[in-house]
Design a protein around this motif. Structure first.
Motif, PDB file in Angstrom:
ATOM      1  N   THR A  85       4.976  -7.378  -5.307  1.00 21.32           N
ATOM      2  CA  THR A  85       3.799  -7.011  -4.475  1.00 21.32           C
ATOM      3  C   THR A  85       2.790  -7.689  -5.491  1.00 21.32           C
ATOM      4  O   THR A  85       3.013  -7.588  -6.807  1.00 21.32           O
ATOM      5  CB  THR A  85       3.531  -5.659  -4.090  1.00 21.32           C
ATOM      6  OG1 THR A  85       2.249  -5.762  -3.488  1.00 21.32           O
ATOM      7  CG2 THR A  85       3.377  -4.628  -5.431  1.00 21.32           C
ATOM      8  N   THR A  90      -1.464  -6.844  -2.213  1.00 24.68           N
ATOM      9  CA  THR A  90      -1.852  -7.160  -0.790  1.00 24.68           C
ATOM     10  C   THR A  90      -0.705  -7.608   0.090  1.00 24.68           C
ATOM     11  O   THR A  90      -0.720  -7.389   1.186  1.00 24.68           O
ATOM     12  CB  THR A  90      -2.802  -8.101  -0.438  1.00 24.68           C
ATOM     13  OG1 THR A  90      -2.479  -9.487  -1.223  1.00 24.68           O
ATOM     14  CG2 THR A  90      -4.098  -7.919  -1.514  1.00 24.68           C
ATOM     15  N   GLN A  91       0.468  -8.150  -0.403  1.00 25.62           N
ATOM     16  CA  GLN A  91       1.424  -8.616   0.117  1.00 25.62           C
ATOM     17  C   GLN A  91       2.726  -8.162  -0.466  1.00 25.62           C
ATOM     18  O   GLN A  91       2.772  -7.617  -1.767  1.00 25.62           O
ATOM     19  CB  GLN A  91       1.766 -10.274   0.070  1.00 25.62           C
ATOM     20  CG  GLN A  91       0.683 -10.923   0.503  1.00 25.62           C
ATOM     21  CD  GLN A  91       0.828 -12.332   0.217  1.00 25.62           C
ATOM     22  OE1 GLN A  91       1.654 -12.991   0.873  1.00 25.62           O
ATOM     23  NE2 GLN A  91       0.180 -12.925  -0.865  1.00 25.62           N
TER      24      GLN A  91
END
Length: 161
Positions: free
Chosen positions: A21, A24-25
């Protein structure tokens, strides 16, 4: 002379899903080149292609998980090796204390913080400090030698040394 692929397939290694990660993703991918390299501190080495989209997330987020797959989870390994956009969408997972994905169906997991990042031929060698982990269920790990040519690596090996 024996072709390199036949010799390298004899090097023992497991099959893992690496969770990453950037805050945010989230993403996860199948990897076989993972191993412990130190007791003090507890360090794990991971080899990753720098062109893989997960590499940018790992580098930015500086955390990753090593999800250990069971011997019956070849299809799970194949799924996380596939080129689909959101590999995590079909499987239950949770963020660990580092934020990186932990797969609910894994045998076990380690959470790691990035310590070092080195060039290693066509890959990057990532050293991660293990900061947590747990055994999730009993079982035998999936070994790379038992995946046949699932990752297509046979195309990448030279035919001779």
């Amino acid at each position: 002379m024996t072709p390199p692929i036949e010799l390298f397939r004899l090097l023992s290694c497991g099959v893992y899903v690496i969770g990453v990660t950037d805050g945010t993703q989230y993403n996860a991918f199948t990897a076989a080149w993972v191993m412990q390299v130190s007791f003090t501190p507890l360090l794990v080495a991971l080899s990753i292609n720098p062109h893989h989209r997960s590499y940018a997330m790992l580098k930015a987020g500086e955390n990753f998980t090593v999800n250990v797959l069971g011997e019956e989870q070849r299809e799970l390994a194949r799924h996380f090796a596939s080129p689909i956009a959101d590999r995590l969408a079909k499987f239950p997972w949770r963020p660990g204390k580092t934020g990186a994905p932990i797969l609910s169906q894994a045998l076990a997991y380690l959470e790691c913080r990035l310590e070092e990042n080195y060039p290693a031929g066509d890959h990057r060698l990532i050293l991660g400090r293990a900061v947590g982990g747990a055994l999730l269920r009993p079982g035998e790990p999936l070994l790379y030698r038992d995946t046949d040519d699932m990752d297509g690596a046979s195309r990448l090996f030279p035919t001779q040394f």
